[in-house]
Design a protein around this motif. Structure first.
Motif: not given
Length: 323
Positions: A176-182, A204-207, A212-213
């Motif tokens: 996990i290196k960035k927000a998208e990885d979660v 929130k940014a990903n959705q 996916k949440p």
């Protein structure tokens, strides 16, 4: 290194019960949780013993000369710590003696200043007033430097403040290196914590971009959250890196799959905390630099699996986190 059987005097009147365990609905789960707290081998037993092996530290004359006379007069250094989380500060197997990385650093700091350590365990909520009132001379309890705290306290930093993602050692999740990885992961996180805020912002940014949440998971105690990881109910946990690193170094059941600064996106450091204007932080800064140079500092961090959080020099009242 030598074994210190009585390294510091201990104030029993300040002892407060800090750890509360919630009941488990499943008796078998309660049994697993209880067993996970017990030392599993000689190395773990040594780490949880009241008699801690610590590096020999000689008096740092330069630092000693900076200790205010009001503090050095009685020959003691009263440091407060909140024993609530291994490996930073927790109780030994006698349920009385505070041990951990912060206790080891406190002992080394007192030795460097030529003073006898009086280590006082209190609840986290009690250290600020204790320092302000001069009841205690310093706090070493994973206190992060913030701009708000700098109004009342002086700081001498001793460790990076890191957050870590951890997963089962056999997991293929990560890195996990960035927000998208979660996105889409089941993640254990503490309610009301800074790491929860970070994870919520990422989610929130990903959705907003169609990812996916996150499936947020909350547990009442550390044993339950660890069991969730090992049983596959959770993909990862997100919390103070120190706790995860300790589990990885001792039980070896989890692995780090990502780390971020505690004030993401800003960096943060934890520090010896003293009353503003007392002059003790200046002495602590010089003493810590001496411990770093001598190698004693590295020995302490490595003992508790915290080498990743080491610093190259102590900083006096550095820029802190906002708030």
């Amino acid at each position: 290194m030598k074994l210190h059987k009585s390294r510091f005097t201990f104030t029993t009147l300040a002892l407060i019960g800090l750890v509360s365990l919630s009941a488990c609905a499943d008796p078998s789960e309660a049994k697993e949780n209880t067993e996970s707290q017990a030392p599993t081998n000689a190395a773990d037993a040594a780490l949880s013993s009241p008699q801690q092996e610590r590096p020999d530290v000689t008096v740092n004359k330069k630092a000693q000369e900076l200790v205010p006379e009001k503090i050095s007069a009685d020959g003691k250094l009263t440091i407060v710590t909140a024993p609530s989380s291994a490996p930073l500060s927790f109780y030994a197997t006698d349920n009385t003696t505070p041990i951990g990385n912060d206790a080891d650093l406190a002992a080394a700091l007192a030795d460097a200043l030529g003073l006898e350590l009086e280590l006082v365990p209190v609840s986290w909520a009690d250290w600020p007033l204790g320092i302000e009132s001069t009841k205690y001379e310093a706090a070493i309890s994973n206190v992060t430097v913030t701009e708000e705290r700098k109004k009342k306290f002086d700081f001498a930093t001793y460790r990076e403040d890191l957050l870590g993602f951890y997963a089962d050692k056999d997991s293929d999740i990560g890195p996990i290196k960035k927000a998208e990885d979660v996105a889409g992961l089941k993640i254990v996180v503490g309610s009301g914590t800074n790491q929860e805020k970070i994870l919520v912002d990422w989610d929130k940014a990903n959705q907003a971009t169609g990812l996916k949440p996150v499936d947020f998971q909350y547990y009442d105690d550390d044993s339950a959250s660890t069991l969730a990881l090992l049983s596959g109910r959770a993909d990862a946990s997100f919390g103070p890196n120190a706790s995860g690193a300790y589990k990885q170094a001792t039980a070896g059941e989890v692995k780090q799959i990502g780390s971020f600064p505690g004030g993401w996106p800003d960096t943060a450091q934890v520090a010896v905390t003293t009353k503003k204007g007392s002059g003790l932080a200046e002495a602590a800064e010089v003493a810590i630099d001496g411990l770093i140079k001598s190698g004693a500092y590295k020995q302490i961090l490595d003992k508790w699996g915290l080498g990743e959080e080491g610093i190259t020099d102590s900083r006096l009242n550095p820029p802190g986190l906002a708030g």
